[in-house]
Design a protein around this motif. Structure first.
Motif, PDB file in Angstrom:
ATOM      1  N   UNK A  80      29.853  34.710  57.882  1.00 20.06           N
ATOM      2  CA  UNK A  80      31.110  34.882  57.904  1.00 20.06           C
ATOM      3  C   UNK A  80      31.582  34.711  56.283  1.00 20.06           C
ATOM      4  N   UNK A  81      30.766  33.641  55.536  1.00 18.84           N
ATOM      5  CA  UNK A  81      31.231  33.690  54.054  1.00 18.84           C
ATOM      6  C   UNK A  81      30.699  34.714  53.338  1.00 18.84           C
ATOM      7  N   UNK A  82      29.667  35.231  53.740  1.00 20.64           N
ATOM      8  CA  UNK A  82      29.116  36.724  53.026  1.00 20.64           C
ATOM      9  C   UNK A  82      30.184  37.407  52.979  1.00 20.64           C
ATOM     10  N   UNK A  83      30.713  37.980  54.362  1.00 17.09           N
ATOM     11  CA  UNK A  83      31.681  38.795  54.532  1.00 17.09           C
ATOM     12  C   UNK A  83      33.008  38.642  53.610  1.00 17.09           C
ATOM     13  N   UNK A  84      33.453  37.386  53.450  1.00 16.84           N
ATOM     14  CA  UNK A  84      34.624  36.955  52.758  1.00 16.84           C
ATOM     15  C   UNK A  84      34.396  37.100  51.480  1.00 16.84           C
ATOM     16  N   UNK A  85      33.326  36.684  50.937  1.00 12.55           N
ATOM     17  CA  UNK A  85      33.055  37.049  49.321  1.00 12.55           C
ATOM     18  C   UNK A  85      32.879  38.332  49.125  1.00 12.55           C
ATOM     19  N   UNK A  86      32.587  39.545  49.987  1.00 12.34           N
ATOM     20  CA  UNK A  86      32.685  40.660  49.815  1.00 12.34           C
ATOM     21  C   UNK A  86      34.089  41.290  50.132  1.00 12.34           C
ATOM     22  N   UNK A  87      34.896  40.480  50.640  1.00 12.14           N
ATOM     23  CA  UNK A  87      36.279  41.184  50.753  1.00 12.14           C
ATOM     24  C   UNK A  87      37.566  40.397  50.372  1.00 12.14           C
ATOM     25  N   UNK A  88      37.599  39.306  51.070  1.00 11.73           N
ATOM     26  CA  UNK A  88      38.973  38.361  50.359  1.00 11.73           C
ATOM     27  C   UNK A  88      38.774  37.820  48.983  1.00 11.73           C
ATOM     28  N   UNK A  89      37.573  37.492  48.727  1.00 16.39           N
ATOM     29  CA  UNK A  89      37.156  36.785  47.553  1.00 16.39           C
ATOM     30  C   UNK A  89      37.250  37.912  46.471  1.00 16.39           C
ATOM     31  N   UNK A  90      36.868  38.920  46.719  1.00 18.99           N
ATOM     32  CA  UNK A  90      36.820  40.161  45.766  1.00 18.99           C
ATOM     33  C   UNK A  90      38.195  40.720  45.544  1.00 18.99           C
ATOM     34  N   UNK A  91      39.129  40.614  46.713  1.00 24.18           N
ATOM     35  CA  UNK A  91      40.351  40.855  46.590  1.00 24.18           C
ATOM     36  C   UNK A  91      41.133  40.038  45.605  1.00 24.18           C
ATOM     37  N   UNK A  92      40.981  38.764  45.667  1.00 23.09           N
ATOM     38  CA  UNK A  92      41.671  37.842  44.758  1.00 23.09           C
ATOM     39  C   UNK A  92      41.044  38.338  43.331  1.00 23.09           C
ATOM     40  N   UNK A  93      39.883  38.545  43.030  1.00 26.27           N
ATOM     41  CA  UNK A  93      39.229  38.836  41.847  1.00 26.27           C
ATOM     42  C   UNK A  93      40.009  40.217  41.260  1.00 26.27           C
ATOM     43  N   UNK A  94      40.185  41.259  42.033  1.00 26.92           N
ATOM     44  CA  UNK A  94      40.717  42.374  41.709  1.00 26.92           C
ATOM     45  C   UNK A  94      42.342  42.334  41.475  1.00 26.92           C
ATOM     46  N   UNK A  95      42.959  41.452  42.069  1.00 28.07           N
ATOM     47  CA  UNK A  95      44.369  41.437  41.821  1.00 28.07           C
ATOM     48  C   UNK A  95      44.605  40.615  40.455  1.00 28.07           C
ATOM     49  N   UNK A  96      43.428  39.731  40.335  1.00 29.68           N
ATOM     50  CA  UNK A  96      43.583  38.950  38.950  1.00 29.68           C
ATOM     51  C   UNK A  96      43.109  40.039  37.925  1.00 29.68           C
ATOM     52  N   UNK A  97      42.343  40.915  38.064  1.00 30.11           N
ATOM     53  CA  UNK A  97      42.095  42.093  36.832  1.00 30.11           C
ATOM     54  C   UNK A  97      43.409  42.869  36.871  1.00 30.11           C
ATOM     55  N   UNK A  98      43.942  43.273  37.891  1.00 25.34           N
ATOM     56  CA  UNK A  98      45.313  44.053  37.834  1.00 25.34           C
ATOM     57  C   UNK A  98      46.367  43.481  37.230  1.00 25.34           C
ATOM     58  N   UNK A  99      46.412  42.031  37.205  1.00 22.77           N
ATOM     59  CA  UNK A  99      47.467  41.367  36.733  1.00 22.77           C
ATOM     60  C   UNK A  99      47.175  41.084  35.256  1.00 22.77           C
ATOM     61  N   UNK A 100      46.138  40.966  34.840  1.00 20.33           N
ATOM     62  CA  UNK A 100      45.688  40.735  33.223  1.00 20.33           C
ATOM     63  C   UNK A 100      45.814  42.156  32.481  1.00 20.33           C
TER      64      UNK A 100
END
Length: 302
Positions: free
Chosen positions: A155-175
């Protein structure tokens, strides 16, 4: 202050409540009493709280978040609280709104610092911190898996691939978003440094008050030609939310032994969702038609 799936407006049946008492001002001895009251209230309401020993479920001081950006004093806990304050936080009560917005503003102002904002209008220190956070949680995933003896790794692996990566993606878009929006206009008629800094700070504060999905969806609104790249990101993430909201599948992944994973239908489905989501995020930035393709190579890679 709420973090995690609640702040991202993605609360599902198995979600826990990541929260922090955000202190913007002098420390008082009764603040820890408030922390204990919140913890007890969650227990009484049968709401699952944050992971014990993690970055949430206690207090965060605006002083630390503002003045410990980088350096030896910037611990994993402080970095996590600061970056997630900007990328996935929301006030739990209306009365918390002014405090939330004030701390967002002063943290982002600290990231921009006293240096003149260059004509590219990219918040370089913030961008580096967002990338550092993503790399840190990716490395820490392995450490936590080792410490916990693979318990809950799927479950942690799935979250790393999705919800955690979503956060990173939005941070890149923000910057990178402000740079992409105005770079051509600035080249034609550059604004003075103070004006550029003020507009960039305004953009960052506004972005920090939106959810990651809103930030990504906003790319298609600002750049209609990006719709074909944005829609797949949202669609694959919706599949992840549907999977994680299925209590039977979620519980199964929580208990799944690593040695059984490759032959397990639920895990294979979850893994494929994660892989497809990663591919859509990659295309969002690196596809030849993406408005981010030059910026991500120039500022996000080197």
């Amino acid at each position: 202050m709420a973090f995690g799936s609640l702040a991202r407006q993605e609360w599902t049946s198995g979600s826990d409540l990541d929260w922090t008492l955000l202190v913007n001002g002098p420390a008082r001895r009764d603040q820890m009493s408030t922390v204990h009251q919140v913890r007890q209230a969650l227990i009484d309401a049968n709401i699952k709280g944050p992971n014990p020993g993690g970055a949430f479920g206690s207090m965060a001081s605006s002083h630390e978040l503002v003045h410990r950006i980088g350096g030896d004093a910037d611990t994993n806990r402080i970095t996590t609280q600061r970056v997630l304050l900007l990328l996935e936080s929301a006030p739990l009560l209306p009365s918390e709104g002014p405090v939330h917005q004030a701390v967002l503003g002063v943290v982002l102002d600290s990231y921009l610092g006293d240096d003149v904002v260059t004509v590219d209008c990219v918040p370089h220190v913030l961008l580096n911190d967002v990338v550092r956070y993503w790399r840190t949680i990716a490395v820490d995933f392995r450490a936590k898996t080792r410490e916990r003896g693979d318990r809950g790794w799927a479950i942690r692996n799935l979250k790393l691939r999705t919800s955690r990566k979503l956060i990173f993606t939005s941070g890149l878009v923000m910057c990178l978003g402000y740079h992409v929006q105005i770079s051509q206009r600035l080249l034609e008629a550059p604004a003075d440094a103070a004006e550029r800094r003020a507009h960039l700070l305004e953009h960052l504060v506004a972005s920090a008050q939106r959810t990651p999905l809103d930030i990504i969806a906003g790319v298609a609104v600002a750049h209609p030609a990006m719709q074909s790249l944005v829609v797949p990101v949202l669609s694959e993430y919706d599949r992840f939310l549907g999977l994680i909201d299925d209590s039977m599948k979620r519980d199964h992944l929580e208990q799944l032994p690593r040695e059984d994973a490759e032959s397990d239908a639920t895990y294979v489905t979850a893994r494929d969702v994660g892989r497809r989501f990663g591919a859509t995020v990659q295309a969002l930035f690196f596809d030849g038609q993406s408005v981010f393709v030059d910026a991500i190579q120039k500022y996000g890679v080197f």
